[in-house]
Write a protein that holds these residues in place. Structure first.
Motif, PDB file in Angstrom:
ATOM      1  N   VAL A 162       0.853  -1.249   0.254  1.00  0.00           N
ATOM      2  CA  VAL A 162       0.005  -0.075  -0.090  1.00  0.00           C
ATOM      3  C   VAL A 162       0.813   1.175   0.140  1.00  0.00           C
ATOM      4  N   ASP A 163       0.307   2.336  -0.490  1.00  0.00           N
ATOM      5  CA  ASP A 163       1.090   3.482  -0.515  1.00  0.00           C
ATOM      6  C   ASP A 163       0.380   4.306   0.415  1.00  0.00           C
ATOM      7  N   LEU A 164       0.943   4.667   1.606  1.00  0.00           N
ATOM      8  CA  LEU A 164       0.562   5.342   2.955  1.00  0.00           C
ATOM      9  C   LEU A 164       0.099   6.920   2.495  1.00  0.00           C
ATOM     10  N   THR A 165      -0.874   7.093   2.949  1.00  0.00           N
ATOM     11  CA  THR A 165      -1.432   8.476   2.702  1.00  0.00           C
ATOM     12  C   THR A 165      -1.932   8.857   4.012  1.00  0.00           C
ATOM     13  N   VAL A 166      -2.196  10.262   3.893  1.00  0.00           N
ATOM     14  CA  VAL A 166      -2.920  11.053   5.063  1.00  0.00           C
ATOM     15  C   VAL A 166      -4.224  11.274   4.722  1.00  0.00           C
ATOM     16  N   GLU A 167      -5.106  11.128   5.882  1.00  0.00           N
ATOM     17  CA  GLU A 167      -6.634  11.425   5.715  1.00  0.00           C
ATOM     18  C   GLU A 167      -6.960  12.931   6.015  1.00  0.00           C
ATOM     19  N   SER A 204      -2.001  18.010   2.675  1.00  0.00           N
ATOM     20  CA  SER A 204      -3.401  17.818   2.500  1.00  0.00           C
ATOM     21  C   SER A 204      -3.769  16.428   2.244  1.00  0.00           C
ATOM     22  N   SER A 205      -4.962  16.445   2.239  1.00  0.00           N
ATOM     23  CA  SER A 205      -5.712  14.949   2.637  1.00  0.00           C
ATOM     24  C   SER A 205      -5.462  13.890   1.344  1.00  0.00           C
ATOM     25  N   GLY A 206      -4.974  12.965   1.199  1.00  0.00           N
ATOM     26  CA  GLY A 206      -4.490  12.153   0.328  1.00  0.00           C
ATOM     27  C   GLY A 206      -2.934  12.146  -0.306  1.00  0.00           C
ATOM     28  N   THR A 207      -2.085  12.900   0.443  1.00  0.00           N
ATOM     29  CA  THR A 207      -0.771  13.081   0.231  1.00  0.00           C
ATOM     30  C   THR A 207      -0.035  11.873   0.664  1.00  0.00           C
TER      31      THR A 207
END
Length: 378
Positions: free
Chosen positions: A66-71, A182-185
């Motif tokens: 998985v590519d870890l992203t911020v929510e 931002s969300s999704g980065t």
């Protein structure tokens, strides 16, 4: 005088005729002499246990990746991992600034405490009918709203701290302390490399030969000559309409972490059961538009069926061009399904000089000897 000239002329004619006759005799003798044998290399066909295989190409994928992203958006306060290290499930990776959310949560928790006190007081009062039922319902609703607000803020606060969803190897980090996200980065990739999937396609005709649990053997360009074994884990329940191929997924142990997701893989599906097959080197097969053929060496026999011998006393060898039906090819060997029996001697080099019935002499194959010497040196 005239007689003398006639005798000289007759003598000259006789000399010319004799010279022509001698030259013609030499020509006849030259063409009637046996031609020297053509030098070829040869081996004997062998019958060996042959396990059929289905070749394919595919790609390696992580068992979990998985590519870890911020929510939730915010500023990076601390990076808690090193690029390329192994992390455990639940290990914190990124801490984002959460002062605002913490303050909001503290306010909401105070409001929740007040709502609980008022709810408990209202319960005792409604029993004594000191307040109306509607007033008690309002107090209950305020308690539920306060509880929900606290849960919401706690969830938002938890999103400010990003943890590993599973154990694996984390990639190169894409963020630094102080970055506003931002969300999704994406912050990094996380891959579980202990086990890999290899996805590949086979023609629809191969579907009856496939089953879950069958062995596969995989090789990659990064490790030439090394093979990795796995098992078929799943068969797609439909055939691709555009290619008429069936997608297959195999699972591959990777305890040493040599293999990486995204690698190009050459693989073979090992079909159950070994069969005795006649095998010859690929160099023995002559491929043409009219069919595949081999030159089979045998002893020449005279009209009485007796073997003929050369001047040196060795058997006179001739070749017979024989058309064959070939099957699988692997590791420089090819299966001959029809047209050749085991232990027959076939030509492996020098076929271009041959024709049906040509007289041959067997010499060592210098190419094979050179290959053997290189193998010994390695």
């Amino acid at each position: 005088m005239l007689l003398r000239r006639m005798l000289i002329m007759l003598g000259a004619v006789a000399v010319v005729v004799l010279a022509l006759a001698t030259y013609k005799g030499l020509q006849v003798q030259q063409f009637s002499a046996p031609q020297p044998p053509i030098s070829v290399s040869a081996v004997r066909s062998v019958e060996v246990p042959w396990q059929s295989r289905l070749p394919a190409i595919g790609s390696l994928k992580a068992f979990q990746g998985v590519d870890l992203t911020v929510e939730a958006s915010g500023t990076v306060e601390d990076v808690l991992f090193l690029s390329g290290e192994k992390v455990k499930q639940g290990q914190p990776l990124i801490q984002m600034d959460s002062d605002v959310e913490s303050a909001s949560l503290a306010t909401a928790e105070a409001e929740l405490a007040l709502a609980q006190v008022e709810f408990q007081r209202g319960r005792s009062l409604v029993i004594r009918q000191s307040i109306s039922k509607s007033e008690f319902d309002r107090l209950s609703s305020e308690l539920q709203a306060a509880t929900g607000k606290v849960a919401q803020l706690r969830a938002l606060l938890a999103k400010k701290r990003i943890a590993a969803p599973f154990s694996g190897t984390i990639g190169i980090r894409q963020v630094d302390v102080g970055d506003f996200l931002s969300s999704g980065t994406t912050i990094a990739t996380l891959q579980d490399l202990n086990t890999l999937f290899v996805d590949f396609f086979l023609p629809e005709q191969s579907a009856p030969l496939l089953a879950v649990g069958q062995k596969v053997r995989v090789s990659v360009a990064a490790f030439p000559g090394e093979y990795f074994e796995g098992d078929i884990a799943a068969l797609n329940p439909k055939v691709e309409e555009t290619t008429r191929n069936l997608q297959v997924r195999a699972v591959l142990p990777n305890p040493d972490g040599k293999l990486l997701p995204g690698m190009f893989a050459n693989l073979e599906v090992l079909l159950p059961g070994d069969q005795e097959r006649v095998v010859v080197p690929e160099s023995a097969i002559t491929y043409t538009l009219y069919g595949n053929s081999v030159y089979v060496i045998s002893e020449w026999k005279d009209a009485e069926g007796q073997p003929s011998k050369n001047e040196d006393g060795k058997p006179r060898l001739v070749v017979e061009r024989r058309f064959v039906e070939t099957g699988e090819r692997r590791d420089g060997q090819v299966v001959v399904l029809k047209g050749l029996q085991a232990n027959e001697q076939v030509v492996t080099s020098g076929q271009l000089k041959l024709d049906n019935g040509s007289h041959v002499a067997i010499v060592p194959d210098q190419t094979m000897n050179k290959t053997d010497n290189q193998a010994r040196l390695q």
